[in-house]
Motif scaffolding. Structure first.
Motif, PDB file in Angstrom:
ATOM      1  N   VAL A  63      12.044 -18.937  -5.480  1.00 21.78           N
ATOM      2  CA  VAL A  63      13.380 -18.346  -5.373  1.00 21.78           C
ATOM      3  C   VAL A  63      14.396 -19.196  -6.132  1.00 21.78           C
ATOM      4  CG1 VAL A  63      12.868 -17.286  -3.143  1.00 21.78           C
ATOM      5  CG2 VAL A  63      13.992 -19.512  -3.210  1.00 21.78           C
ATOM      6  N   ASP A  64      15.572 -18.622  -6.350  1.00 20.95           N
ATOM      7  CA  ASP A  64      16.677 -19.346  -6.961  1.00 20.95           C
ATOM      8  C   ASP A  64      17.314 -20.212  -5.879  1.00 20.95           C
ATOM      9  OD1 ASP A  64      18.864 -20.314  -8.324  1.00 20.95           O
ATOM     10  OD2 ASP A  64      19.695 -18.340  -8.804  1.00 20.95           O
ATOM     11  N   THR A  65      16.975 -21.484  -5.848  1.00 19.47           N
ATOM     12  CA  THR A  65      17.441 -22.370  -4.778  1.00 19.47           C
ATOM     13  C   THR A  65      18.932 -22.653  -4.865  1.00 19.47           C
ATOM     14  OG1 THR A  65      16.786 -24.331  -6.056  1.00 19.47           O
ATOM     15  CG2 THR A  65      15.195 -23.466  -4.449  1.00 19.47           C
ATOM     16  N   LYS A  66      19.550 -22.336  -5.984  1.00 22.33           N
ATOM     17  CA  LYS A  66      21.008 -22.520  -6.104  1.00 22.33           C
ATOM     18  C   LYS A  66      21.760 -21.567  -5.178  1.00 22.33           C
ATOM     19  CE  LYS A  66      20.799 -24.283 -10.771  1.00 22.33           C
ATOM     20  NZ  LYS A  66      19.716 -23.866 -11.642  1.00 22.33           N
ATOM     21  N   LYS A  67      21.083 -20.502  -4.759  1.00 21.79           N
ATOM     22  CA  LYS A  67      21.709 -19.527  -3.861  1.00 21.79           C
ATOM     23  C   LYS A  67      21.569 -19.914  -2.387  1.00 21.79           C
ATOM     24  CE  LYS A  67      21.235 -15.697  -7.051  1.00 21.79           C
ATOM     25  NZ  LYS A  67      20.739 -14.354  -7.284  1.00 21.79           N
ATOM     26  N   ILE A  68      20.903 -21.020  -2.124  1.00 23.68           N
ATOM     27  CA  ILE A  68      20.713 -21.485  -0.749  1.00 23.68           C
ATOM     28  C   ILE A  68      21.758 -22.551  -0.453  1.00 23.68           C
ATOM     29  CG2 ILE A  68      19.138 -22.588   0.877  1.00 23.68           C
ATOM     30  CD1 ILE A  68      16.810 -21.585  -0.853  1.00 23.68           C
ATOM     31  N   GLY A  69      22.481 -22.365   0.631  1.00 18.05           N
ATOM     32  CA  GLY A  69      23.471 -23.358   1.034  1.00 18.05           C
ATOM     33  C   GLY A  69      22.802 -24.554   1.695  1.00 18.05           C
ATOM     34  N   ILE A  72      19.833 -22.576   6.146  1.00 19.16           N
ATOM     35  CA  ILE A  72      19.369 -21.197   6.072  1.00 19.16           C
ATOM     36  C   ILE A  72      18.332 -20.991   7.172  1.00 19.16           C
ATOM     37  CG2 ILE A  72      17.545 -21.713   4.400  1.00 19.16           C
ATOM     38  CD1 ILE A  72      18.183 -18.969   3.072  1.00 19.16           C
ATOM     39  N   ASP A  76      15.765 -15.668   6.804  1.00 21.06           N
ATOM     40  CA  ASP A  76      16.582 -15.424   5.606  1.00 21.06           C
ATOM     41  C   ASP A  76      15.945 -16.039   4.363  1.00 21.06           C
ATOM     42  OD1 ASP A  76      18.396 -13.992   7.096  1.00 21.06           O
ATOM     43  OD2 ASP A  76      19.848 -15.634   7.254  1.00 21.06           O
ATOM     44  N   LEU A  80      14.601 -13.918   0.798  1.00 24.06           N
ATOM     45  CA  LEU A  80      15.240 -14.075  -0.513  1.00 24.06           C
ATOM     46  C   LEU A  80      14.353 -13.469  -1.604  1.00 24.06           C
ATOM     47  CD1 LEU A  80      16.579 -17.756  -0.404  1.00 24.06           C
ATOM     48  CD2 LEU A  80      17.923 -15.650  -0.359  1.00 24.06           C
TER      49      LEU A  80
END
Length: 92
Positions: A63-69, A72, A76, A80
């Motif tokens: 996944v695009d880990t930049k989208k994880i705050g 999580i 969720d 992703l």
């Protein structure tokens, strides 16, 4: 089927806990809440099974880990969208 503790061999129940995971690129760590866990009734060890560990590792790789705050939930994270269909570097 009864689950046995991987540490002491005692009876273990299914549960959840919060874990902290380093991202594959090593840039930071994240908190993953409500992660499936095994909870030993004998030695009180709380841990993730090899299956759950592999699921988390593969998902974080795909996944695009930049989208994880910073935090999580497990559900969720697993929901992703993946950039690849599967981990082509996993030869197991």
């Amino acid at each position: 089927m009864e689950q046995l503790c991987e540490w002491c061999g005692g009876k273990a129940n299914k549960g959840e806990n919060t874990v902290y995971w380093e991202l594959p690129d090593g840039s930071r760590a994240i908190q993953i809440t409500t992660t499936p866990a095994a909870i030993c009734l004998n030695c009180d060890m709380v841990y993730q099974t090899d299956e759950v560990i592999k699921q988390i590792e593969n998902q974080l790789f795909l996944v695009d880990t930049k989208k994880i705050g910073k935090s999580i939930s497990y559900q969720d994270l697993m929901a992703l969208p993946r950039l690849l269909k599967r981990n082509y570097f996993d030869f197991t």
